[in-house]
Design an enzyme around this catalytic site. Sequence first.
Site, mmCIF file in Angstrom:
data_model
loop_
_atom_site.group_PDB
_atom_site.id
_atom_site.type_symbol
_atom_site.label_atom_id
_atom_site.label_comp_id
_atom_site.label_asym_id
_atom_site.label_seq_id
_atom_site.Cartn_x
_atom_site.Cartn_y
_atom_site.Cartn_z
ATOM 1 N N ASP A 82 0.822 -1.211 0.000
ATOM 2 C CA ASP A 82 0.000 0.000 0.000
ATOM 3 C C ASP A 82 0.856 1.261 0.000
ATOM 4 O OD1 ASP A 82 0.729 -0.892 2.633
ATOM 5 O OD2 ASP A 82 -0.620 0.602 3.483
ATOM 6 N N GLU A 144 0.010 -1.302 5.747
ATOM 7 C CA GLU A 144 1.113 -0.848 6.606
ATOM 8 C C GLU A 144 0.970 0.620 6.959
ATOM 9 O OE1 GLU A 144 5.078 0.939 7.529
ATOM 10 O OE2 GLU A 144 3.725 1.381 5.867
ATOM 11 N N HIS A 355 6.052 9.535 1.600
ATOM 12 C CA HIS A 355 4.886 10.387 1.873
ATOM 13 C C HIS A 355 5.047 11.801 1.313
ATOM 14 C CE1 HIS A 355 4.115 7.703 5.692
ATOM 15 N NE2 HIS A 355 4.366 6.999 4.596
#
EC number: 3.5.1.16
Length: 383
Positions: A82, A144, A355
Amino acid sequence: MKNKLPPFIEIYRALIATPSISATEEALDQSNADLITLLADWFKNLGFNVEVQPVPGTRNKFNMLASTGQGAGGLLLAGHTDTVPFDDGRWTRDPFTLTEHDGKLYGLGTADMKGFFAFILDALRDVDVTKLKKPLYILATADEETSMAGARYFAETTALRPDCAIIGEPTSLQPVRAHKGHISNAIRIQGQSGHSSDPARGVNAIELMHDAIGHILQLRDSLKERYHYEAFTVPYPTLNLGHIHGGDASNRICACCELHMDIRPLPGMTLNELNGLLNDALAPVSERWPGRLTVDELHPPIPGYECPPNHQLVEVVEKLLGAKTEVVNYCTEAPFIQTLCPTLVLGPGSINQAHQPDEYLETRFIKPTRELITQVIHHFCWH
């Protein structure tokens, strides 16, 4: 069969093009089923046995375990399928189109961490898996980025006990053997509302929370004094008060106040131990005001993690890389995989790209990552 495997860059491209966002908000959350299907087909083409495991309590999420070889022990290579959601306004490229520019591969999940599976598959082209003396396992997990539900469930249910594991999170190929955990709680105090002109007719939740915060800060000081792990930049458990809200008007006695806090424990500190310390710290408030204070988890807790520094896995990887293992402050699935076998976190790309908009992996990692994966498979599955 191996000639059915696409070229490395096409595997990478297909992984990035297959959305698998994890989010606590249902509208953003996506199944990873299509990505798992891709991986399962590729590993089957390489001669692996493949098991797809539904993960309970998730929105149509799955783990995949690919295995080859017989006997006990062996090597587990693991990673999550993910990604986090993305901010469309901050990306200058399509997050789902792998783009190469100026020595970088751009796309959502290039570094964190879909790309790791492309490296594994590419390295396995030149490995005759029928000649392995010990088994090789590839684990692809779900969620996760939110609850770590996939790794938790796999660790709870599997009978596998490999000799060791490597999780391919982006560490710039610097081996990581320990990290702190993460526990987040909501402290809620229920008071009694009333008009501010007559305080005796109410119970002010803000005042009770003020008392509770005093005890929590004493706990913070105690954690700093009692626990120490020199290798960390911040060598003690941290406790942070991150969010507070209470009341709705200046002329009303506050009926409810809520505080969000987190603790980042050191390796070796158990979740039960930490819960006990927090409950003990808040006991004076609970005893004085029965039934008015509650403590609830905001997110599933993650314990700290440590691989023994003298384990063979550490020695082998340090020798192969010519680099000492490190400790880090961010969290991974390692605490759960570590319950099965000694585990290191080691992979291509920088954690600084995780991110971030326009996430990328530098192409300079391609050759050494492929070589490293080949070497660890040879060492732990052929010797």
